[in-house]
Enzyme design. Structure first.
Site, short mmCIF file in Angstrom:
data_model
loop_
_atom_site.label_atom_id
_atom_site.label_comp_id
_atom_site.label_asym_id
_atom_site.label_seq_id
_atom_site.Cartn_x
_atom_site.Cartn_y
_atom_site.Cartn_z
N ASP A 42 9.33 -1.85 2.94
CA ASP A 42 10.76 -1.58 3.13
C ASP A 42 11.15 -1.69 4.61
OD1 ASP A 42 9.59 0.78 3.96
OD2 ASP A 42 10.74 2.09 2.62
N ASP A 81 6.84 -1.94 -1.79
CA ASP A 81 7.26 -0.57 -1.46
C ASP A 81 8.31 -0.06 -2.44
OD1 ASP A 81 6.09 0.82 0.63
OD2 ASP A 81 7.27 -0.18 2.17
N LYS A 111 3.72 0.72 -3.40
CA LYS A 111 3.35 1.69 -2.35
C LYS A 111 4.44 2.73 -2.27
CE LYS A 111 3.53 0.77 2.29
NZ LYS A 111 4.53 1.77 2.73
N GLU A 113 5.55 6.41 0.02
CA GLU A 113 5.26 7.35 1.10
C GLU A 113 4.98 8.69 0.46
OE1 GLU A 113 8.23 7.08 4.19
OE2 GLU A 113 7.99 4.91 4.29
N GLU A 177 -0.49 5.89 8.92
CA GLU A 177 0.41 5.38 9.96
C GLU A 177 0.54 6.37 11.11
OE1 GLU A 177 4.04 3.55 8.68
OE2 GLU A 177 4.82 3.39 10.72
O1 KIV Z 1 7.33 -0.92 5.12
C1 KIV Z 1 6.30 -1.34 5.71
O2 KIV Z 1 6.23 -2.51 6.15
C2 KIV Z 1 5.17 -0.43 5.84
C3 KIV Z 1 4.06 -0.83 6.76
C4 KIV Z 1 4.47 -0.66 8.17
C5 KIV Z 1 2.82 -0.08 6.44
O3 KIV Z 1 5.18 0.60 5.26
#
Ligand code: KIV
Length: 260
Positions: A42, A81, A111, A113, A177
């Site tokens: 994202d 994401d 993915k 968070e 991160e």
């Molecule tokens: O959104 C993204 O690109 C990320 C990476 C920085 C790990 O979460």
């Protein structure tokens, strides 16, 4: 590259490589490079849409970009994401939206968070075999809490608890991160799933970078962890200026580039 291959790399001691991709053109180039995974992050909110954070990114954006990337990938694992407020309301909301990403983009995994507080959500997805990459440490969707993107997270106990909770809930991998390297090393040793670092030092099982950052395309973003492997912004400006000069001077198009 499949999720089991990704997991197996840790056991084999092979470092994993991940780069972000947002469209078909770049995904096809990066896939050809042999990178293990393409993350449709994202971060597209900032690097593609020109916004100041990832917060405005929508599910529709991720479906649009994720589908283009997944269609281009021949070899790399594609992970998409889940953006802000598409999984935080409930595990059911997460199932509905992650399910749409898997069905409509063709990606292998999502993915989110997540740490201990999202463990039930990770478990709800893993229970229906949606593959989840977790993401702890500095979580850009919590930017309003930190105040800045460069806020290094140093709470060792909380970070370890988050990592263990994500693994126990069924995540197949985890992004670390902006955390000190000693904490990243401890987490990497404690987990059986691969850790993918960004600003987390050299001891993770793999590394992720934002592609436009590492190619030198983004201006004014210079975190300590970033290594630039090209200077595409300067090269593109120089090429465009050469083109402008050629067209204005009549140098291009010339006979070699014209039809009789
Ligand atoms: O959104 C993204 O690109 C990320 C990476 C920085 C790990 O979460």
């Amino acid at each position: 590259m499949t999720v089991p291959d990704f997991r197996a790399a840790k056991q084999a001691g092979r470092k994993l490589t991940v780069l972000t991709a947002y469209d078909h053109l770049w995904a096809s180039i990066l896939d050809e490079s042999g990178v293990d995974a393409l993350l449709v992050g994202d971060t597209l909110g900032m690097v593609v849409q020109g916004r100041e954070s990832t917060l405005p990114v929508t599910l529709r954006d991720m479906l649009y970009h994720g589908e283009m990337v997944a269609r281009a990938a021949r070899r790399s694992l594609v992970i998409v994401d889940l953006p802000f407020m598409t999984y935080q309301l409930s595990p059911l909301q997460a199932r509905r939206n992650a399910g749409r990403i898997i069905k409509e983009t063709g990606a292998a995994a999502v993915k989110l968070e997540s740490g201990a507080t999202q463990a039930a959500t990770i478990a709800a997805l893993a229970d229906i075999d949606i593959q989840v990459m977790a993401h702890i440490g500095m979580r850009p969707q919590s930017i309003r809490k930190y105040g800045r993107m460069s806020a290094i997270q140093r709470d060792r106990e909380q970070l370890m608890a988050d990592a263990l909770a994500a693994e126990a809930a069924g995540a197949f991998s985890i992004v670390l991160e902006l955390i000190p390297r000693s904490i990243a090393r401890e987490i990497t040793e404690a987990l059986s799933i691969p850790t993918i670092g960004i600003g987390a030092g050299p001891d993770c099982d793999g590394q992720v970078l934002v592609t436009p950052d590492m190619l030198g395309m983004t201006a004014g973003f210079n975190p300590k962890y970033l290594k630039r492997y090209a200077d595409i912004r300067a090269q593109t400006i120089a090429a465009a200026q050469a083109y402008i000069t050629d067209v204005q001077s009549g140098e291009f198009p010339d006979a070699a580039h014209s039809h009789e």
